[in-house]
Every structure is written in C-alpha cells, then in structure tokens.
Scaffold this motif. Structure first.
Motif, PDB file in Angstrom:
ATOM      1  N   THR A   1       3.754  -4.091   0.612  1.00  0.00           N
ATOM      2  CA  THR A   1       2.712  -3.322  -0.056  1.00  0.00           C
ATOM      3  C   THR A   1       2.686  -1.898   0.504  1.00  0.00           C
ATOM      4  O   THR A   1       2.692  -1.695   1.718  1.00  0.00           O
TER       5      THR A   1
ATOM      6  N   LEU B   1      -3.456   1.580  -3.395  1.00  0.00           N
ATOM      7  CA  LEU B   1      -2.093   1.088  -3.242  1.00  0.00           C
ATOM      8  C   LEU B   1      -1.156   1.870  -4.142  1.00  0.00           C
ATOM      9  O   LEU B   1      -1.529   2.293  -5.246  1.00  0.00           O
TER      10      LEU B   1
ATOM     11  N   ASN C   1       0.123  -5.169  -5.027  1.00  0.00           N
ATOM     12  CA  ASN C   1       0.088  -5.943  -3.792  1.00  0.00           C
ATOM     13  C   ASN C   1       1.184  -7.006  -3.876  1.00  0.00           C
ATOM     14  O   ASN C   1       1.254  -7.764  -4.849  1.00  0.00           O
TER      15      ASN C   1
END
Length: 215
Positions: free
Chosen positions: A136, A150, A154
């Motif tokens: 990640t 992010l 993920n």
C-alpha cells in the motif's frame, strides 16, 4: 512430451506471516511517539467505526492514516520508514527466513504482497533480499507533504490476487504463497502451493491444499 517449464515465484504476506504481529501502529508510534499515537488512535475511533460499517477494514484504515499522516513531510516519514524497515528485517520468523533462503537457492522470484505501507516494506525488502514489493502506497501532495490518502488501493484480499496477476505480466508461473489470515485468501487460492502460516505443517505453515480460516 514433458510440460513446459514454469518459473517459480514465492509470494509472502507480511504482518503475521514473515514477522509476528502488526506493523502499522508501531510505525505510527515511531513517527508521533507513544502518547500522541495513542491519542490519534483514540480520536480516530468513532470515524473508523463508521467507515468500517460502510467500507470494512479498508475504510477504517483510510480514516486512521488520514488523521495520522496528512501534512507530514514526505522526507521525514521516508526516513522513519527506512529505519523501521531495517528493524523489521531483524524480526523475520526463523521458519520463514528458512523458506526465503530455500526459495532463493531454487532461483525463485521473491515477492512481498502486503496491505502494510511500502514506506517501510521497500527498505525491509532490500534488507532481506525480496525482488519486488507490492504494498500500500501513500499519496504525496504539493510541497513534499503527504495528503493522508492512499495512492491506489489498499493491497488486501482481492487486490493481492489482482496485483500478483499484474506482476506476472501474462507469464505462467509456479506459485508458492504464504499468508496467515482471511486477507490472504485470494492469494492463497491462486497458488500451486498455498501455505497458511502459524498452523500445522513444516515450519509452522499448513501445506498444499489448505485454505485460510476467517479472521
């Protein structure tokens, strides 16, 4: 006629598989200190519960990372990740260190496939001789600071299988996979040799044909 040779690949989960326990909160503690990391976790709790109900563990994790990392300098977090990766390289389970060594001696390609952060898994991978880290990633914003979001998905559950398939580039391989939880189910299901770590079998890993229990 003998079947065509398929190159060997070994894919390893990280938390609970290569090393014992969870790695994310200790990393946040390295960044903020024990007291502040605990306060961040406590303050994030209600929002994490809401996010969990709508988006599962991925959603809860996104909430925590946003509160813990948004606005921090990339250079500072990267430096912490380098030191933490070196520390984690000293915590590899002995049985798994033996598996890494065996695969390396066989000429297999070693992949680390984890929902944990590439910020410290890439240094870890260099220290233990991993060929490629699939993990990640954090989004970097303007002025060299983290956004708290992010960069991409993920790497958990179906994402592990998807990213592995992408890494193979259409090549047929003989796959060994090592995991310890429901988040590794899809990766183990696609393997020729799935191993559920921490259960019965050689080196504490359940051998071929096993499937992970729900966690």
């Amino acid at each position: 006629m003998s079947p065509p040779h398929r190159p060997g690949v070994a894919a390893f989960d990280f938390d609970g598989t290569l090393v014992p326990g969870d790695s994310l909160m200790p990393f946040l503690t390295r960044i903020h200190g024990r007291r502040d990391a605990s306060l961040i976790l406590a303050a994030s709790g209600p929002a994490m519960m809401v996010a969990y109900r709508s988006a599962g563990r991925d959603g809860a994790k996104a909430v925590l990372l946003r509160r813990a990392l948004a606005g921090l300098p990339v250079s500072s977090v990267t430096a912490k990740g380098e030191g933490y990766g070196r520390h984690l390289a000293e915590r590899v389970r002995p049985a798994m260190a033996a598996r890494l060594a065996w695969h390396r001696s066989e000429g297999h390609r070693l992949l680390l496939v984890s929902a944990s952060l590439a910020t410290y898994l890439e240094p870890f991978g260099r220290y233990v001789g991993i060929d490629e880290v699939i993990a990640t990633r954090l989004e970097e914003g303007p002025e060299g600071r983290l956004t708290g979001r992010l960069h991409g998905a993920n790497v958990r559950g179906p994402q592990k299988a998807a990213r592995l398939t992408e890494a193979f580039g259409g090549q047929s391989v003989e796959l060994w996979a090592y995991g310890d939880s429901a988040g590794d189910r899809e990766m183990l299901a696609m393997a020729d040799h799935p191993h559920l770590v921490g259960h019965s079998g050689i080196g504490g890993a359940r051998r071929q044909g096993s499937r992970p229990r729900e966690a």
